[in-house]
Design a protein around this motif. Sequence first.
Motif, PDB file in Angstrom:
ATOM      1  N   GLU A 182      56.866  40.995  42.199  1.00 20.41           N
ATOM      2  CA  GLU A 182      55.943  41.144  43.327  1.00 20.41           C
ATOM      3  C   GLU A 182      56.741  41.392  44.604  1.00 20.41           C
ATOM      4  OE1 GLU A 182      53.447  37.656  43.409  1.00 20.41           O
ATOM      5  OE2 GLU A 182      52.678  38.077  41.394  1.00 20.41           O
ATOM      6  N   LYS A 183      57.887  40.724  44.715  1.00 20.43           N
ATOM      7  CA  LYS A 183      58.731  40.893  45.912  1.00 20.43           C
ATOM      8  C   LYS A 183      59.862  41.893  45.679  1.00 20.43           C
ATOM      9  CE  LYS A 183      57.877  36.450  48.101  1.00 20.43           C
ATOM     10  NZ  LYS A 183      57.240  35.580  47.117  1.00 20.43           N
ATOM     11  N   LEU A 184      60.272  42.035  44.429  1.00 21.25           N
ATOM     12  CA  LEU A 184      61.387  42.928  44.095  1.00 21.25           C
ATOM     13  C   LEU A 184      60.935  43.929  43.030  1.00 21.25           C
ATOM     14  CD1 LEU A 184      64.038  40.084  43.655  1.00 21.25           C
ATOM     15  CD2 LEU A 184      63.938  41.641  45.598  1.00 21.25           C
ATOM     16  N   PRO A 185      60.170  44.942  43.435  1.00 26.69           N
ATOM     17  CA  PRO A 185      59.612  45.870  42.438  1.00 26.69           C
ATOM     18  C   PRO A 185      60.659  46.608  41.609  1.00 26.69           C
ATOM     19  CG  PRO A 185      59.144  46.598  44.697  1.00 26.69           C
ATOM     20  CD  PRO A 185      59.755  45.255  44.801  1.00 26.69           C
ATOM     21  N   ASP A 186      61.872  46.777  42.164  1.00 25.96           N
ATOM     22  CA  ASP A 186      62.919  47.522  41.447  1.00 25.96           C
ATOM     23  C   ASP A 186      63.791  46.640  40.560  1.00 25.96           C
ATOM     24  OD1 ASP A 186      62.034  49.764  42.749  1.00 25.96           O
ATOM     25  OD2 ASP A 186      63.485  49.566  44.393  1.00 25.96           O
ATOM     26  N   LEU A 187      63.452  45.380  40.453  1.00 28.52           N
ATOM     27  CA  LEU A 187      64.258  44.433  39.677  1.00 28.52           C
ATOM     28  C   LEU A 187      64.382  44.879  38.224  1.00 28.52           C
ATOM     29  CD1 LEU A 187      65.599  41.555  39.817  1.00 28.52           C
ATOM     30  CD2 LEU A 187      63.425  40.673  38.980  1.00 28.52           C
ATOM     31  N   ARG A 188      65.616  44.877  37.708  1.00 28.29           N
ATOM     32  CA  ARG A 188      65.821  45.170  36.287  1.00 28.29           C
ATOM     33  C   ARG A 188      65.890  43.850  35.543  1.00 28.29           C
ATOM     34  NH1 ARG A 188      69.748  48.739  38.745  1.00 28.29           N
ATOM     35  NH2 ARG A 188      68.473  49.578  40.377  1.00 28.29           N
ATOM     36  N   VAL A 189      65.566  43.891  34.270  1.00 31.62           N
ATOM     37  CA  VAL A 189      65.424  42.653  33.505  1.00 31.62           C
ATOM     38  C   VAL A 189      66.144  42.721  32.166  1.00 31.62           C
ATOM     39  CG1 VAL A 189      63.773  41.001  32.557  1.00 31.62           C
ATOM     40  CG2 VAL A 189      63.106  42.439  34.498  1.00 31.62           C
ATOM     41  N   VAL A 190      66.903  41.659  31.878  1.00 27.27           N
ATOM     42  CA  VAL A 190      67.499  41.490  30.548  1.00 27.27           C
ATOM     43  C   VAL A 190      67.047  40.127  30.053  1.00 27.27           C
ATOM     44  CG1 VAL A 190      69.642  41.240  29.226  1.00 27.27           C
ATOM     45  CG2 VAL A 190      69.528  42.903  31.111  1.00 27.27           C
ATOM     46  N   TYR A 191      66.353  40.107  28.923  1.00 32.51           N
ATOM     47  CA  TYR A 191      65.921  38.837  28.340  1.00 32.51           C
ATOM     48  C   TYR A 191      66.936  38.363  27.307  1.00 32.51           C
ATOM     49  CZ  TYR A 191      61.234  39.463  30.313  1.00 32.51           C
ATOM     50  OH  TYR A 191      60.178  39.612  31.168  1.00 32.51           O
ATOM     51  N   ARG A 212      55.280  40.480  18.806  1.00 32.17           N
ATOM     52  CA  ARG A 212      54.110  40.177  17.981  1.00 32.17           C
ATOM     53  C   ARG A 212      53.299  39.026  18.572  1.00 32.17           C
ATOM     54  NH1 ARG A 212      56.633  39.674  13.214  1.00 32.17           N
ATOM     55  NH2 ARG A 212      56.721  37.411  13.414  1.00 32.17           N
ATOM     56  N   GLU A 213      53.994  38.026  19.101  1.00 29.68           N
ATOM     57  CA  GLU A 213      53.309  36.877  19.708  1.00 29.68           C
ATOM     58  C   GLU A 213      52.725  37.226  21.083  1.00 29.68           C
ATOM     59  OE1 GLU A 213      52.995  33.747  18.348  1.00 29.68           O
ATOM     60  OE2 GLU A 213      53.960  34.492  16.531  1.00 29.68           O
ATOM     61  N   GLY A 214      53.003  38.432  21.556  1.00 28.13           N
ATOM     62  CA  GLY A 214      52.468  38.848  22.850  1.00 28.13           C
ATOM     63  C   GLY A 214      53.249  38.281  24.031  1.00 28.13           C
ATOM     64  N   ILE A 215      54.454  37.764  23.755  1.00 26.91           N
ATOM     65  CA  ILE A 215      55.264  37.166  24.825  1.00 26.91           C
ATOM     66  C   ILE A 215      56.051  38.259  25.550  1.00 26.91           C
ATOM     67  CG2 ILE A 215      57.141  35.536  25.324  1.00 26.91           C
ATOM     68  CD1 ILE A 215      56.156  33.994  22.770  1.00 26.91           C
ATOM     69  N   LEU A 216      56.580  39.195  24.795  1.00 23.68           N
ATOM     70  CA  LEU A 216      57.321  40.311  25.393  1.00 23.68           C
ATOM     71  C   LEU A 216      56.620  41.624  25.098  1.00 23.68           C
ATOM     72  CD1 LEU A 216      61.134  39.757  24.720  1.00 23.68           C
ATOM     73  CD2 LEU A 216      59.850  39.305  26.808  1.00 23.68           C
ATOM     74  N   GLU A 217      56.761  42.558  26.021  1.00 24.88           N
ATOM     75  CA  GLU A 217      56.226  43.893  25.791  1.00 24.88           C
ATOM     76  C   GLU A 217      57.225  44.687  24.960  1.00 24.88           C
ATOM     77  OE1 GLU A 217      55.279  45.657  29.586  1.00 24.88           O
ATOM     78  OE2 GLU A 217      54.296  43.796  30.207  1.00 24.88           O
ATOM     79  N   GLU A 218      56.695  45.644  24.222  1.00 23.68           N
ATOM     80  CA  GLU A 218      57.521  46.574  23.443  1.00 23.68           C
ATOM     81  C   GLU A 218      58.491  47.275  24.384  1.00 23.68           C
ATOM     82  OE1 GLU A 218      58.407  47.372  19.944  1.00 23.68           O
ATOM     83  OE2 GLU A 218      56.215  47.311  19.830  1.00 23.68           O
ATOM     84  N   GLY A 219      59.715  47.513  23.926  1.00 19.70           N
ATOM     85  CA  GLY A 219      60.660  48.265  24.741  1.00 19.70           C
ATOM     86  C   GLY A 219      61.399  47.428  25.777  1.00 19.70           C
ATOM     87  N   THR A 220      61.222  46.113  25.718  1.00 18.17           N
ATOM     88  CA  THR A 220      61.912  45.222  26.646  1.00 18.17           C
ATOM     89  C   THR A 220      63.372  45.079  26.214  1.00 18.17           C
ATOM     90  OG1 THR A 220      59.839  44.007  26.741  1.00 18.17           O
ATOM     91  CG2 THR A 220      61.721  42.938  27.708  1.00 18.17           C
ATOM     92  N   VAL A 221      64.257  44.915  27.177  1.00 19.47           N
ATOM     93  CA  VAL A 221      65.670  44.719  26.849  1.00 19.47           C
ATOM     94  C   VAL A 221      65.870  43.256  26.465  1.00 19.47           C
ATOM     95  CG1 VAL A 221      68.047  44.865  27.679  1.00 19.47           C
ATOM     96  CG2 VAL A 221      66.343  46.507  28.497  1.00 19.47           C
ATOM     97  N   LEU A 222      66.284  43.040  25.210  1.00 25.08           N
ATOM     98  CA  LEU A 222      66.457  41.679  24.709  1.00 25.08           C
ATOM     99  C   LEU A 222      67.817  41.528  24.050  1.00 25.08           C
ATOM    100  CD1 LEU A 222      65.183  38.833  23.973  1.00 25.08           C
ATOM    101  CD2 LEU A 222      64.561  39.895  21.797  1.00 25.08           C
TER     102      LEU A 222
END
Length: 125
Positions: free
Chosen positions: A72-81, A92-102
């Motif tokens: 919300e404050k950092l729209p360009d934030l990149r994410v590594v889970y 499958r559990e709906g916790i992460l979206e498809e294509g997320t960096v894990l």
Amino acid sequence: ESGIVLVVEDEAQLRNMICEFLGRGGYIVVEASNAFEAMAKVERFGKPVDVVVTDVIMPKMRGPELVRKLKEKLPDLRVVYMSGYTGTSLVREGILEEGTVLVQKPFKLQDLAEVIRGTLSRIST
């Protein structure tokens, strides 16, 4: 390397190892043990964080929820889970979206650093 990395991991030993490793790699590291601490530290830090490396399943607030709030404050934030669970089960559990960096735990610090580097270079203009 350069960039500001927020590391959110409730397991202290792992968090310390990651932060130390990334710090030695030239990153500015902001560390937090949970989502609420992460949001407070980002607020106080004063400079936009480039990438958040966060555990998926944490007490009180999960990684994806934290990421939504930070974006919300950092729209360009990149994410590594990071997670001990597989990506497919988290999607499958709906916790992460498809294509997320894990990054699957346990991982080599070197591999995590590669993923962070790739995540930063992929979108940075």
